[in-house]
Design a protein around this motif. Structure first.
Motif, PDB file in Angstrom:
ATOM      1  N   GLN A 205       0.830  -1.212   0.000  1.00 32.55           N
ATOM      2  CA  GLN A 205       0.000   0.000   0.000  1.00 32.55           C
ATOM      3  C   GLN A 205       0.865   1.263   0.000  1.00 32.55           C
ATOM      4  O   GLN A 205       0.576   2.218  -0.734  1.00 32.55           O
ATOM      5  CB  GLN A 205      -0.935   0.021   1.221  1.00 32.55           C
ATOM      6  CG  GLN A 205      -1.968  -1.098   1.227  1.00 32.55           C
ATOM      7  CD  GLN A 205      -3.249  -0.756   1.978  1.00 32.55           C
ATOM      8  OE1 GLN A 205      -4.239  -1.450   1.824  1.00 32.55           O
ATOM      9  NE2 GLN A 205      -3.242   0.300   2.761  1.00 32.55           N
ATOM     10  N   ARG A 206       1.900   1.246   0.836  1.00 29.15           N
ATOM     11  CA  ARG A 206       2.762   2.433   0.898  1.00 29.15           C
ATOM     12  C   ARG A 206       3.468   2.672  -0.429  1.00 29.15           C
ATOM     13  O   ARG A 206       3.550   3.798  -0.909  1.00 29.15           O
ATOM     14  CB  ARG A 206       3.795   2.257   2.020  1.00 29.15           C
ATOM     15  CG  ARG A 206       3.255   2.579   3.402  1.00 29.15           C
ATOM     16  CD  ARG A 206       4.377   2.643   4.441  1.00 29.15           C
ATOM     17  NE  ARG A 206       5.159   1.402   4.494  1.00 29.15           N
ATOM     18  CZ  ARG A 206       4.884   0.357   5.258  1.00 29.15           C
ATOM     19  NH1 ARG A 206       3.821   0.380   6.062  1.00 29.15           N
ATOM     20  NH2 ARG A 206       5.638  -0.723   5.239  1.00 29.15           N
ATOM     21  N   ARG A 211      -3.414   5.881   0.825  1.00 25.50           N
ATOM     22  CA  ARG A 211      -3.469   6.611   2.084  1.00 25.50           C
ATOM     23  C   ARG A 211      -4.419   5.901   3.038  1.00 25.50           C
ATOM     24  O   ARG A 211      -5.561   5.652   2.680  1.00 25.50           O
ATOM     25  CB  ARG A 211      -3.976   8.037   1.797  1.00 25.50           C
ATOM     26  CG  ARG A 211      -4.025   8.955   2.987  1.00 25.50           C
ATOM     27  CD  ARG A 211      -2.619   9.434   3.355  1.00 25.50           C
ATOM     28  NE  ARG A 211      -2.657  10.272   4.525  1.00 25.50           N
ATOM     29  CZ  ARG A 211      -2.891  11.586   4.514  1.00 25.50           C
ATOM     30  NH1 ARG A 211      -3.073  12.219   3.374  1.00 25.50           N
ATOM     31  NH2 ARG A 211      -2.912  12.262   5.650  1.00 25.50           N
TER      32      ARG A 211
END
Lengths: 322, 322, 322, 322, 322, 322
Positions: A205-206, A211
């Motif tokens: 995800q990062r 977010r």
């Protein structure tokens, strides 16, 4: 078209909520695509649960939400607008899902939601387990292009697979990103808590720029502040809103498959839902994971708040257009 | 091997039913095939419901049946034998089913049940939806050859497919006949009612020589008389018993997915279950379609009678061997 | 030792929450004291309710909390630590309580908890009615010396007797103080409300220097501020944490015997639980008064939050050690 | 005396069942022994469950049975007599049981039931767990001499002890025989099933000459035939009737602590209850093990049939006196 | 006309029972009188409960019965006929009842049922409390002349008034006789029990020549024998069948307002319903007093058997016409 | 007078909450007007629901609230006063309402409440649907003159009629204003939300000077600030407080007929209730719309908070008088 007019037989007073057949908020009901012409929003049910890995029962969600919806909805007391006057809302029935064949059901959901989008209306999809987000968002993205996504949930639903299966209620968001239907840096998650997923998924995800706002942050900063940030992150352009009822604390929504204590309050979620619909360019939305057989209370408070979340989405859309 | 001895910590009195971890009737519990050596019967759970076309929840069946089972079972008051003394009964845990992957789950069930048969024990399988009959009977038939089948159910479960899908909880018996694992003229159905299936399926049944006893006949002639005929029809040789809890009237078993009013009483079914196990050469049995989340009562009366049906099977086997 | 490895049969994916036997959070399970060696924390059940003066049913608490616990717990999303990796957590089963003999049960609880402490581990006790606090705290105090006590509850549980009986779920804290196992001026109560006990008990509390924070103060100052004061009052040295689920508002924990409206929210309690475990020198903890048969919902939201409070305790301990 | 006259405020129509305070069948209510003068029957509640070894909740039984009772009971449609006209029936409230102190509660029950017998009335005791049979039968036997006993139950309740405890809901009948309050060869058990107790207890029963009719025999011969034999065995002289609601199949009485499938039907039990009261010299009766919180349905069908069994007892007494 | 074709969207397989809007047994649904042309039977809901003197909730009955009905009903397994092929059955929706205005609702029911009769179809009315029998039978009698009446119920419903009110769920049959719409000596009651009404009402019944069969007689003689007598008493000529779900024992139909233990079994009632429809000249029928919110189980077993009784009526009509 | 003294039989310890007959908080109970002499407050039940347009069941409210009330209420832990010592509180039973005759019931409520006022006591009325506000407020206003009104509710209840009927649970406040019993500019509504009523009703409210605080405003400003304004608006002079339990979020009060998500928390409402009673000149109060059969949980959390709201009213009155 459309049938089951609540005034056909009852006249000016309208049909009581407990009598007869009930469409979502007593809106005109149709299963014919032609009747979608001119609609602003079409409600579509996606009654499946074969892809839930834990407690099943979301197949009963769309019906329960319709039955809990308010046939006499007038102007929203806080917002001052009546979405059913401001918008032309159609109940387009349920996608022709096939019991025990979730792949066929996904195709049916994508096709039915696609019919709504093709008619120029916003689909408001009632789940069903969260796996339906894959076909319903894809149906929107195929027509509007890659979408922003605002996602309320206790879980990220960005698993690669669960028990070796790639398509299920824990993986849709991963797949939509990888398929290019959702723009990673326009994707915001709100309400995460508990202990799933793990580092691998969050690392992914990062990397993608997704977010996430966990409950600790929501509690510390307040929903208004977090929502401001979330809306900024999503930004302008077409957006889909996906709301998993388990973002709420189990006190407010006990009837769901993976309830996680420590969640949002109903007042925060109802407000946030209306706000996001008012402030973002919504091209579709879904509300998922309501299991009406699990709540315990009658009337079922989970289906009830499910129906009100749907109404807040409509109210926000109406406010935006006003 | 085996763990969770109810006397390890509690001593002579034994563990109360509500404390600690509970295996079926406090039998020795193991997940290791080696521990099956010397067992007469092994209980196996098959917790799936992804192949149920209507109300899901049978995935919770095996656990609920274990929790409802009697940790202090002594001699059966009517039969005069204690099956847990007469037989070596093992709780072999649940087959490693895979959520949302019923095909993998079927393979796991067939494999786990096969381990029991290979060890020379009779598998007593706790469902799960009725689709599990296909892998569990197949596991027996592959080792014992084509089997007789005595089947208590409101429905024949001899559909060819439901909603276009061939493997589900309405089709196992058709498939087992066609695969040659069940001998059609040694196959008996008891308790049929309602309005499914239709003429096509019954015509196929008649052609094959399958014998069915509908509830009207059971009521008119009495269970003893019908069972005599049924046992005659099955005849000598290896037999499997498959008991769908919905053969009971919903008053006795409300927690099931396709309840059909007008069914058998608990007294009739408990007696018949013990009798068939006493009079037939049972090589395996299953008990399916218990949905503990649906009963309403606590203790859950459906899981409870499910556990007692399992105990009657054991009692009949013990009587036969005595 | 230990058995029921969720990966033994299921392999990498692990056992689904609804299958097989389930220990707390799928931790290794044992009933043998030798297996405690090296454990950081051991979960112990204390399934009794014979000393509850009103609604019984807490005997079903430990089992329900185990079943509601998360077999796949990873890192805590807000805290960033996975307590099941950071700590060696064992499920030590239930104390061998004796039905209808609460005195014998108390002795069994004290003995079993004592085994945990003797092994150098922190006992995390799942009740049971609140009377279990007497034996479980005593077991800790006998080894660690008089303890500080942080106590979340709607009630003080410092009665001298109820209906003429000295040992029951309304008196443990009075007895522990009088026995010298709890240090009065290191004893803090948080969440009191309703109208029990009366002036006599509060006068005794004031004399002893017991600090109480009633819900009115919690609401006015906020939990963070109150907890700061509470932690200061408890101070350094060995501490026990006793959490009665009825400190929560009935909306969040309907399944308990003396629910009192106007209580804490789940978000506040989960946070406070983790914080106190992080900031105090915890030598033991209990979570009591969960009645799973009373909630109404399925999954049972009271057992669920009970399981999560236990996990927060573990998370806080892990954070402290990190 | 007596209060809560349903006509005081409502006049000729009487108070609706759902309004105000409700005594058993709207009978005069008193807690003063003087008011018993002239009563034929007095209903007494014994709300305890601290001596139940499994599922608690019978403490709520007497209240629930009162609330389920019929305030407008007229003539019994099959029997043709109105027991509330034929007999003077008083609701004598609940014995002053003490929470968590079952020994004190037993003393209170024996004392309160004794007051009824002393006043020349027949006590009709509403449990409570079956341990109350010991004090209530003893209260009768102390005044009438050793009694015959007709006992409907799934279990014999002639254990010596459970978990080492002599006084509990599984032992009253053993103790009453040994204490000489019940005459062994005038003691009949009807409806036994399941697998408890074991050979030791049955050997003791046979030695004493206790007669038992198991469900298998009841089903084979029919209740009328079995009851004839039972009534013959009890014979003339003072008799107590003890009815454990679990003699019914769980379909008819799901709300009880040790439900055992395969039990009697409501029609059989209601008829048999009336018959035994008509044909035997009843000096007292109890109805036990109703757990209203466990049924699931509302109105609660277990409390309901409990109330009707009580009414059948009254009807039989009225028929006998007519 | 007609809408919600289960094949419109789902094709050959048809709509699963849990999806979309559901008419009774998936029959064509209409609220337009013109669409009744050619119908053999029309189902009409009468969702009121304002005239129930005890437990309310029958206003939810018609919807629940529709949802519990079988969308895939084929040939009746015992009777060998498919009523939905043999007859043209229409779901004519609910009469436009007015909340809190039962008099207006009665007028609406009479008018709507009248439309069905005027169209030459048999009305099958789903209640609603039993007060609806007055308008629905009157609507039939006004067109067919005074009717015979076969009435299954625990109660006679021939009160003159309850609490001073003449029109309610305890008086319709008295009123229909007095109004001349039902012929007293062609009126038969089956299943009476409990203790209501009293001598006054029965004296009136005897004077009029009304025939009643109480449960004691049903049990003694068997349903077949009693039904023979009942059918003889009703004799040739137009007949209405009125079935109060409380004629069943609460085990089979817990969800009703005045449950009375000791009632009929589901097997007896289902058979008797089909038989009476086959052997009598039915011009209308109603099924009343289903309260779906009271059963406890899900699926709701009371609504379920309600739906099956309706199907048996249709099956009997189909058999008669065959 | 007065009966059912909890100490009569139990002595110093008092009757446990689950035993015997229970008046509100174990207060003296009477149905005789003479016994009201000297009372400060009298609790009166108004068990009707025939005027509820949606989900019925409030007829069970007063009994459930009594059973949920605390027999051992001491000093309020936050307020420091024991209202049952500071005030003489009587339980005056239920008004003699007539089933199916709501007009007669309204007259009975007005008469019974009038008796309380005539005796110089404050009536605290337990509903019942909200229609009871008309007779109970009228009874007060006829003696005290036109009243101020502080009204907590999700809805204004100022409809002119619903389905053509003027007297029902949606219209009492309109009628009371028009009848002159409530002073419009001393009338304040708090907690409104959802989408009813519409512009017409709000226009009428504005014209009359009625002040409304919607949930949006309550959330934004906080309850303390809003209550200050509300109390200012009501001002000095006699005031009635009418609290509809549906002002709470369904999480806190699921058992009500028109639950609306997004409502108040229990902590806010309990505090506000006590405050208003402390700061205003209360001459009467009612608490309405509790449906105990709908909550799901046991103990029933809706009846429970209903009982606590009543206790907060008493506490506030006691504080004011102190």
């Amino acid at each position: 078209m459309a049938t089951i007019d609540p005034h056909a037989r009852w006249g000016e007073h309208g049909r009581p909520d407990y009598a007869g057949l009930q469409s979502f908020c007593a809106c005109p009901y149709t299963e014919a695509a032609d009747d979608l012409a001119g609609a602003d929003v079409a409600v579509v049910g996606a009654p499946i649960d074969e892809l839930a890995t834990d407690y099943p029962g979301t197949r009963f969600g769309p019906r329960a939400i319709r039955l809990a919806s308010d046939s006499f909805a007038g102007a929203h007391l806080d917002a001052g607008v009546n979405p059913f006057e401001a918008l032309r809302v159609i109940d387009y029935g349920d996608a022709p899902v096939m019991p025990v064949d979730p792949i066929a059901s996904h195709a049916a959901i994508e096709r039915t939601v696609g019919e709504v989008v093709d008619a120029g209306a916003i689909p408001l999809v009632l789940g069903g387990d969260h796996s339906i987000a894959e076909p319903d968002i894809r149906a929107c993205a195929k027509r509007h292009g890659p979408l922003g996504l605002i996602h309320f949930d206790a879980h990220t639903d960005t698993g690669r697979h669960l028990w070796g299966v790639a398509v299920n209620h824990g993986t849709p968001m991963y797949r939509l990103i990888e398929q290019g239907h959702v723009v990673a840096d326009r994707y915001v998650q709100i309400g995460l808590r508990g202990s799933w997923p793990g580092e691998e998924e969050f690392a992914w995800q990062r990397e993608r720029g997704i977010r996430d706002f966990r409950m600790g942050e929501v509690l510390e900063r307040g929903i208004a502040d977090v929502l401001d940030d979330g809306i900024d992150a999503v930004g302008p352009g077409p957006v889909f809103a996906s709301i998993d009822i388990d973002v709420l604390d189990p006190a407010f929504a006990p009837g769901t498959g993976t309830p996680e204590p420590g969640g949002m309050t109903s007042t925060d979620l109802l407000w946030a839902t209306r706000e996001l619909a008012r402030r973002l360019e919504l091209v579709g939305a879904d509300l998922v994971e309501v299991i009406p057989t699990a709540s315990g209370s009658r009337p079922d408070i989970t289906a009830l708040i499910g129906s009100r979340i749907a109404t807040e989405l409509l109210t926000g859309i109406a406010l935006r257009r006003a």
